[in-house]
Design a protein around this motif. Structure first.
Motif, PDB file in Angstrom:
ATOM      1  N   HIS A  75       0.806  -1.323   0.034  1.00  0.00           N
ATOM      2  CA  HIS A  75       0.059  -0.049   0.133  1.00  0.00           C
ATOM      3  C   HIS A  75       0.858   1.215   0.125  1.00  0.00           C
ATOM      4  O   HIS A  75       0.268   2.294  -0.652  1.00  0.00           O
ATOM      5  N   LEU A  76       2.000   1.132   0.562  1.00  0.00           N
ATOM      6  CA  LEU A  76       2.807   2.294   0.762  1.00  0.00           C
ATOM      7  C   LEU A  76       4.076   2.241  -0.467  1.00  0.00           C
ATOM      8  O   LEU A  76       4.882   3.155  -0.318  1.00  0.00           O
ATOM      9  N   GLY A  77       3.829   1.434  -1.292  1.00  0.00           N
ATOM     10  CA  GLY A  77       4.816   1.725  -2.413  1.00  0.00           C
ATOM     11  C   GLY A  77       6.251   1.337  -2.064  1.00  0.00           C
ATOM     12  O   GLY A  77       7.188   1.912  -2.515  1.00  0.00           O
ATOM     13  N   LEU A  78       6.483   0.086  -0.978  1.00  0.00           N
ATOM     14  CA  LEU A  78       7.610   0.084  -0.594  1.00  0.00           C
ATOM     15  C   LEU A  78       8.222  -1.402  -0.892  1.00  0.00           C
ATOM     16  O   LEU A  78       9.282  -1.753  -0.522  1.00  0.00           O
ATOM     17  N   THR A  79       7.309  -2.043  -1.667  1.00  0.00           N
ATOM     18  CA  THR A  79       7.870  -3.401  -1.853  1.00  0.00           C
ATOM     19  C   THR A  79       9.161  -3.537  -2.607  1.00  0.00           C
ATOM     20  O   THR A  79       9.948  -4.509  -2.267  1.00  0.00           O
ATOM     21  N   ARG A  92       7.705   6.772   4.283  1.00  0.00           N
ATOM     22  CA  ARG A  92       6.880   5.591   3.822  1.00  0.00           C
ATOM     23  C   ARG A  92       7.178   4.595   5.111  1.00  0.00           C
ATOM     24  O   ARG A  92       6.122   3.923   5.615  1.00  0.00           O
ATOM     25  N   VAL A  93       8.494   4.353   5.096  1.00  0.00           N
ATOM     26  CA  VAL A  93       8.738   3.256   6.304  1.00  0.00           C
ATOM     27  C   VAL A  93       8.537   3.745   7.701  1.00  0.00           C
ATOM     28  O   VAL A  93       7.903   2.789   8.411  1.00  0.00           O
ATOM     29  N   LEU A  94       8.499   4.963   7.963  1.00  0.00           N
ATOM     30  CA  LEU A  94       7.968   5.581   9.435  1.00  0.00           C
ATOM     31  C   LEU A  94       6.435   5.248   9.419  1.00  0.00           C
ATOM     32  O   LEU A  94       6.090   4.931  10.518  1.00  0.00           O
ATOM     33  N   VAL A  95       5.598   5.319   8.489  1.00  0.00           N
ATOM     34  CA  VAL A  95       4.203   5.176   8.427  1.00  0.00           C
ATOM     35  C   VAL A  95       3.996   3.574   8.467  1.00  0.00           C
ATOM     36  O   VAL A  95       3.341   3.308   9.412  1.00  0.00           O
ATOM     37  N   ALA A  96       4.817   2.926   7.864  1.00  0.00           N
ATOM     38  CA  ALA A  96       4.583   1.356   7.892  1.00  0.00           C
ATOM     39  C   ALA A  96       5.069   0.926   9.380  1.00  0.00           C
ATOM     40  O   ALA A  96       4.338   0.184   9.987  1.00  0.00           O
ATOM     41  N   THR A 100       3.479  15.073   5.908  1.00  0.00           N
ATOM     42  CA  THR A 100       3.469  15.429   4.521  1.00  0.00           C
ATOM     43  C   THR A 100       4.536  16.776   4.378  1.00  0.00           C
ATOM     44  O   THR A 100       4.653  17.201   3.249  1.00  0.00           O
ATOM     45  N   ALA A 101       5.270  16.944   5.572  1.00  0.00           N
ATOM     46  CA  ALA A 101       6.021  18.004   5.377  1.00  0.00           C
ATOM     47  C   ALA A 101       7.501  17.679   4.299  1.00  0.00           C
ATOM     48  O   ALA A 101       8.149  16.574   4.644  1.00  0.00           O
ATOM     49  N   ALA A 104       3.353  12.545  -5.277  1.00  0.00           N
ATOM     50  CA  ALA A 104       3.064  11.049  -5.458  1.00  0.00           C
ATOM     51  C   ALA A 104       2.811  10.484  -4.022  1.00  0.00           C
ATOM     52  O   ALA A 104       1.912   9.768  -3.769  1.00  0.00           O
ATOM     53  N   LEU A 105       3.749  10.807  -3.058  1.00  0.00           N
ATOM     54  CA  LEU A 105       3.695  10.139  -1.615  1.00  0.00           C
ATOM     55  C   LEU A 105       2.354  10.665  -1.172  1.00  0.00           C
ATOM     56  O   LEU A 105       1.698  10.036  -0.399  1.00  0.00           O
ATOM     57  N   ARG A 106       2.070  12.109  -1.085  1.00  0.00           N
ATOM     58  CA  ARG A 106       1.027  12.644  -0.798  1.00  0.00           C
ATOM     59  C   ARG A 106      -0.454  12.008  -0.853  1.00  0.00           C
ATOM     60  O   ARG A 106      -0.918  11.433  -0.277  1.00  0.00           O
ATOM     61  N   GLN A 107      -0.296  11.489  -2.154  1.00  0.00           N
ATOM     62  CA  GLN A 107      -1.481  10.820  -2.553  1.00  0.00           C
ATOM     63  C   GLN A 107      -1.695   9.544  -2.054  1.00  0.00           C
ATOM     64  O   GLN A 107      -2.651   8.949  -1.755  1.00  0.00           O
ATOM     65  N   THR A 108      -0.473   8.747  -2.354  1.00  0.00           N
ATOM     66  CA  THR A 108      -0.571   7.458  -1.806  1.00  0.00           C
ATOM     67  C   THR A 108      -0.646   7.283  -0.242  1.00  0.00           C
ATOM     68  O   THR A 108      -1.613   6.572   0.041  1.00  0.00           O
TER      69      THR A 108
END
Lengths: 251, 283
Positions: B104-108, B125-129, B145-146, B151-155
């Motif tokens: 979901h976070l595009g980290l695969t 993204r890793v922090l969110v995961a 989002t700072a 792209a990441l904001r939308q993801t």
């Protein structure tokens, strides 16, 4: 318990990933000490009857490596986590202060003991050493590494900058280890310094550990172990108290 | 010195809640107290009914925090970091959820990369995961989002929106007020450690004191009697202040009498930024 196990494993994995620096380097350092000191002093210094200086030196070097590496593990792990901010990964989950304490202490002890074993193995070709009292040897190695792992934890939590940690190491840990009889027996010292040495808990760790090899020591091993164990207990309680208060970790 | 004073705030389960305020208002301090990273001198905080000090285990199990600082552990890969974090919560076999999170976070693609080598956005993204490994019912995002690309904001917002629809409570701090306006159903505004506004986003928007009317006229001249209303003027467009939409009719009549024809007319809606600035001005 799950939190302890995960944190303990993470600490082991951390130093394992950089084992060249955390294990191989200290083994090499100890080997250099052995080569130089035994070369210079072999002919001149005799501490115990029938024990060559190199043989006398090896247990001291092994224990010094155990102690210094146990300290280095917990202190550097904590200061790095604090400086980079990733300590929050450990502070956010439901890990109790007791789990935190045992995880950092035991992982540090494992690193210390592993390096000590490494030093022992590489020095074997120089002088074959018999272990006369393996239980005493293990008892001193384990309590010594736990004490230094705990001290490293205190230093890592207290220090706010790398130079503060370096000061703790250079002005407290190094003098206490070097003046504890790693390279000499305190009986060769003047009376005053002999008396001073008896206030150094590291002296009892080294002396007791050496008893494990030779069955001879400056102080009776049971007395040494009692002193070392008392130090460990007092230090652990103080550290647990510190952790419970959230000192410098939870503001 | 008090970082926070007299905060009385309840976020309902399932809400998408915004915590807004200028730098130094106390947003992060409030989050740190919630997460057990800081200790309040007085008062109490609960997460899902669990006191964060006395019952810290269930409280922390119920909470996932994405910290503001871009922190990472340089010793581990993304997958290792997520496995370790799962372990701290007692989740020994969490690989299915870790895979899903990374997806979901595009980290695969980055699963086996060391976190040290990732770009800032990837580290975020890793922090969110990491904050979500234990599927916490309450998720706190401190300025996620700072300095982050579109792209990441939308993801991120797609994923967080899905989590919110699945019943997770979301608390968000941000300086991008259009994000808060679009996402959050309720807003608290902090200044100097106290709450200066707490209401639904809709009520706050309606509370905007001044409304605006933007006009382009032919001839390009504002009748004298309307000059007092003028708040801005640029390239043949006049922005007038109105207090109530009922005043529109009078303004139209004045324009007709003055012989000014309306070429374009716009009623810009007040946004959260306007409301925010008004409230911050007032306190």
């Amino acid at each position: 318990m799950a939190g302890f196990y995960a944190l303990f494993s993470k600490e082991l994995l951390r130093f394992w990933k950089v084992s060249f620096q955390t294990m191989a380097a200290p083994v090499l350092t100890a080997l250099l000490y052995l080569l130089i000191f035994s070369h210079v002093l072999e002919e001149h210094v005799h501490v115990y009857p029938g024990v060559p200086y190199t043989a006398f030196l090896i247990p001291g070097l092994v224990m010094m490596s155990v102690l210094q590496n146990a300290f280095a593990n917990s202190s550097s792990s904590l200061i790095q986590s604090k400086m980079t901010g990733n300590i929050v990964f450990v502070l956010l989950p439901p890990i109790s202060y007791g789990e935190f304490f045992f995880a950092y202490m035991l992982a540090a002890a494992v690193r210390g003991l592993a390096v000590g074993l490494g030093v022992f193995l590489v020095t074997l070709p120089f002088v074959p050493l018999a272990v006369r009292e393996p239980l005493w040897l293990v008892a001193f190695a384990v309590t010594g590494s736990c004490i230094l792992g705990t001290l490293g934890m205190v230093a890592g939590i207290w220090a706010e900058k790398f130079d503060q940690l370096a000061a703790f190491q250079n002005f407290i840990i190094m003098p206490l280890t070097f003046l504890s009889g790693v390279f000499y027996s305190i009986h060769s010292l003047p009376a005053f310094w002999q008396a001073v040495s008896r206030f150094n808990p590291f002296f009892y760790m080294i002396d007791g550990f050496r008893y494990g090899f030779f069955g001879i020591s400056d102080v009776a091993p049971s007395l040494s172990l009692a002193i070392v164990a008392a130090c460990f207990l007092a230090l652990s309680l103080a550290t647990l108290f510190l952790l419970r208060s959230g000192y410098k970790l939870r503001f | 010195m008090h970082a926070l004073r007299g905060i009385d705030l309840e976020v309902a389960q399932g809400e998408f809640f915004a915590l807004l305020g200028p730098n130094g208002a106390g947003k992060t301090t409030l989050i740190n107290i919630l997460a057990g990273l800081s200790r309040a001198d007085r008062g109490r905080v609960e997460v899902m009914g669990h006191d964060v000090v006395r019952h810290y285990r269930p409280a922390r199990r119920a909470l996932g925090v994405v910290p503001q600082e871009l922190v990472f552990d340089p010793f581990f890969t993304v997958r290792e970091a997520l496995r370790i974090q799962s372990g701290y919560f007692g989740l020994a076999r969490n690989d299915d959820w870790i895979d899903e999170l990374m997806h979901h976070l595009g980290l695969t693609d980055k699963a086996d990369s060391n976190t040290r080598t990732l770009s800032g956005g990837m580290k975020r993204r890793v922090l969110v995961a990491q904050a979500l490994v234990h599927k916490p019912p309450v998720i706190v995002l401190d300025e996620p989002t700072a300095g982050v690309d579109v792209a990441l904001r939308q993801t991120l917002w797609t994923f967080v929106g899905k989590l919110n629809r699945d019943g997770h409570t979301i608390v968000l701090t941000t300086h991008y007020l259009e994000e808060a306006e679009a996402l959050c159903s309720r807003v608290a505004m902090l200044k100097h450690g106290t709450i200066v506004a707490l209401d639904s986003t809709r009520n706050l928007l309606n509370s905007a004191a001044d409304k605006h009317l933007r006009l382009k006229l032919d001839p390009d001249e504002l009748p004298v009697s309307l000059q007092p209303r003028l708040s801005a003027q640029e390239k043949g467009s006049f922005t007038l202040v109105i207090h109530d939409y009922a005043e529109l009719e009078g303004i139209m009549a004045t324009l007709r009498e003055a012989g000014a024809a309306v070429r374009e007319m716009e009623l810009p809606q007040p946004d959260l930024e306007d409301v925010f600035l008004q409230i911050m001005d007032r306190h």
